[in-house]
Every structure is written in structure tokens, then in C-alpha cells.
Design a protein around this motif. Structure first.
Motif, PDB file in Angstrom:
ATOM      1  N   GLY A  75       0.832  -1.200   0.000  1.00 51.77           N
ATOM      2  CA  GLY A  75       0.000   0.000   0.000  1.00 51.77           C
ATOM      3  C   GLY A  75       0.862   1.243   0.000  1.00 51.77           C
ATOM      4  O   GLY A  75       0.844   2.001   0.962  1.00 51.77           O
ATOM      5  N   PRO A  76       1.648   1.439  -1.033  1.00 50.12           N
ATOM      6  CA  PRO A  76       2.603   2.542  -1.015  1.00 50.12           C
ATOM      7  C   PRO A  76       1.926   3.920  -1.062  1.00 50.12           C
ATOM      8  O   PRO A  76       0.912   4.096  -1.728  1.00 50.12           O
ATOM      9  N   LEU A  77       2.493   4.819  -0.318  1.00 52.24           N
ATOM     10  CA  LEU A  77       2.097   6.224  -0.438  1.00 52.24           C
ATOM     11  C   LEU A  77       2.855   6.790  -1.627  1.00 52.24           C
ATOM     12  O   LEU A  77       4.058   6.610  -1.749  1.00 52.24           O
ATOM     13  N   ARG A  78       2.152   7.431  -2.496  1.00 51.39           N
ATOM     14  CA  ARG A  78       2.778   8.023  -3.674  1.00 51.39           C
ATOM     15  C   ARG A  78       2.957   9.527  -3.436  1.00 51.39           C
ATOM     16  O   ARG A  78       2.096  10.156  -2.816  1.00 51.39           O
ATOM     17  N   PRO A  79       4.043  10.097  -3.934  1.00 47.55           N
ATOM     18  CA  PRO A  79       4.219  11.543  -3.803  1.00 47.55           C
ATOM     19  C   PRO A  79       3.013  12.294  -4.365  1.00 47.55           C
ATOM     20  O   PRO A  79       2.437  11.912  -5.376  1.00 47.55           O
ATOM     21  N   GLY A  80       2.600  13.339  -3.664  1.00 47.65           N
ATOM     22  CA  GLY A  80       1.509  14.186  -4.118  1.00 47.65           C
ATOM     23  C   GLY A  80       0.123  13.714  -3.749  1.00 47.65           C
ATOM     24  O   GLY A  80      -0.864  14.325  -4.141  1.00 47.65           O
ATOM     25  N   GLN A  81      -0.004  12.632  -2.986  1.00 44.80           N
ATOM     26  CA  GLN A  81      -1.318  12.096  -2.636  1.00 44.80           C
ATOM     27  C   GLN A  81      -1.648  12.275  -1.157  1.00 44.80           C
ATOM     28  O   GLN A  81      -2.443  11.547  -0.598  1.00 44.80           O
ATOM     29  N   PHE A  82      -1.091  13.262  -0.538  1.00 43.11           N
ATOM     30  CA  PHE A  82      -1.264  13.510   0.883  1.00 43.11           C
ATOM     31  C   PHE A  82      -2.159  14.722   1.089  1.00 43.11           C
ATOM     32  O   PHE A  82      -2.147  15.657   0.303  1.00 43.11           O
ATOM     33  N   GLY A  83      -2.928  14.702   2.160  1.00 42.63           N
ATOM     34  CA  GLY A  83      -3.723  15.858   2.538  1.00 42.63           C
ATOM     35  C   GLY A  83      -3.790  15.958   4.050  1.00 42.63           C
ATOM     36  O   GLY A  83      -3.835  14.937   4.741  1.00 42.63           O
ATOM     37  N   ALA A  84      -3.769  17.177   4.570  1.00 45.98           N
ATOM     38  CA  ALA A  84      -3.841  17.364   6.023  1.00 45.98           C
ATOM     39  C   ALA A  84      -4.508  18.685   6.350  1.00 45.98           C
ATOM     40  O   ALA A  84      -4.438  19.645   5.574  1.00 45.98           O
ATOM     41  N   TYR A  85      -5.161  18.707   7.512  1.00 44.77           N
ATOM     42  CA  TYR A  85      -5.677  19.949   8.088  1.00 44.77           C
ATOM     43  C   TYR A  85      -4.771  20.267   9.265  1.00 44.77           C
ATOM     44  O   TYR A  85      -4.548  19.428  10.134  1.00 44.77           O
ATOM     45  N   VAL A  86      -4.236  21.483   9.282  1.00 42.27           N
ATOM     46  CA  VAL A  86      -3.284  21.900  10.307  1.00 42.27           C
ATOM     47  C   VAL A  86      -3.869  23.080  11.062  1.00 42.27           C
ATOM     48  O   VAL A  86      -4.252  24.085  10.451  1.00 42.27           O
ATOM     49  N   VAL A  87      -3.927  22.970  12.375  1.00 42.71           N
ATOM     50  CA  VAL A  87      -4.496  24.030  13.204  1.00 42.71           C
ATOM     51  C   VAL A  87      -3.475  25.140  13.421  1.00 42.71           C
ATOM     52  O   VAL A  87      -2.312  24.888  13.759  1.00 42.71           O
ATOM     53  N   THR A  88      -3.929  26.374  13.199  1.00 46.79           N
ATOM     54  CA  THR A  88      -3.107  27.554  13.435  1.00 46.79           C
ATOM     55  C   THR A  88      -3.981  28.655  14.019  1.00 46.79           C
ATOM     56  O   THR A  88      -5.149  28.779  13.653  1.00 46.79           O
TER      57      THR A  88
END
Length: 145
Positions: A75-88
Motif C-alpha cells: 500500500g505505497p504512499l505516492r508523492p503528491g497524494q497527501f492531505g492534512a488539516y493543520v491548526v493555526t
């Protein structure tokens, strides 16, 4: 019993992970554009075996170079397929910083109907980052229907 007052190890938390085509370039971008702080980077030359970037208020991301061959990786993670919500607490200032550093802005700063101030961007590899003031629902809150 250990003395926690002198312990610099962070409390347990979630650390999203991603792979990168050019990890060293992505690390520099995440630091310059979004304000992550480099904690550790292991690897030789352009290869990054493991890196940790801390988010100053808490948590962070881990990343590394995508291997040339993905064989045997179920189940490889491929570059560019990430998403995140970051609290600031300062989304507008972070938006200005991200834009100045060349982040692709996908949503300008805006107020949401649930009381958050958000914006979204993509890094040079296409990963999706959303930043905002929403810290999540209080623990133990009754689910709404």
C-alpha cells in the motif's frame, strides 16, 4: 516513576506521513512556506530515509524519499497524494507567508459556517494542505444528527 519535567519527548500524538519525489526540496518548502520546524533528517545525499518536521503548536509530519521501486510495498504512499488539516491561530499571516513562498493557493482565507478561519494550498508535489483555527469538537460531545 520518571521525572516528566525535564523530558523533552513530545506527548503521544498523531504523525501523518508522506513520501516525496524530492524530499529535501519539500522539507525546505514546508519550513519556508508553512512554518514547520526541522526536528531530524536522516539520509545521504538527496535521499531522505526519515525526516520529522514539527508543527510549533504541537504534532508534525514525517516524510521520506519515495523509493525508485515500489515492488513488494502493498500500500505505497505516492508523492503528491497527501492531505492534512493543520491548526493555526494565525491563518491570515500564514496565508501571506505561504503565498510569498510560492505555495499554490487553492482556497483564499475565508470564514466557515462552523466558526473557523481557513485557507488551503498545495505544495510543489501536489499535496493538499488546509490551515485553520478549527481545533475539533470537544471530547465527549454528543453527535449531532
Amino acid at each position: 516513576m520518571t521525572d516528566e519535567s525535564n523530558d523533552t519527548t513530545p506527548a503521544p500524538q498523531v504523525w501523518p506521513t508522506l513520501r516525496s519525489s524530492d524530499a529535501r526540496k519539500l522539507i525546505r518548502f514546508l519550513i519556508d512556506a508553512f512554518g514547520f520546524e526541522e526536528t531530524v533528517v536522516y539520509g545521504e545525499g538527496e535521499r531522505v530515509d526519515h525526516a520529522e518536521l514539527a508543527w510549533p503548536p504541537g504534532g508534525g509530519v514525517m516524510l521520506g524519499s519515495a523509493p525508485a521501486e515500489q515492488a513488494g510495498d502493498a500500500g505505497p504512499l505516492r508523492p503528491g497524494q497527501f492531505g492534512a488539516y493543520v491548526v493555526t491561530d494565525e491563518p491570515d499571516a500564514l496565508f501571506v507567508r505561504a503565498k510569498a513562498a510560492g505555495a499554490e493557493i487553492t482556497a483564499e482565507p475565508h470564514d466557515t459556517d462552523y466558526g473557523s478561519r481557513d485557507f488551503s494550498a498545495r505544495d510543489p508535489e501536489g499535496n493538499r494542505w488546509s490551515f485553520g483555527t478549527y481545533r475539533g469538537a470537544p471530547r465527549g460531545a454528543a453527535p449531532s444528527s
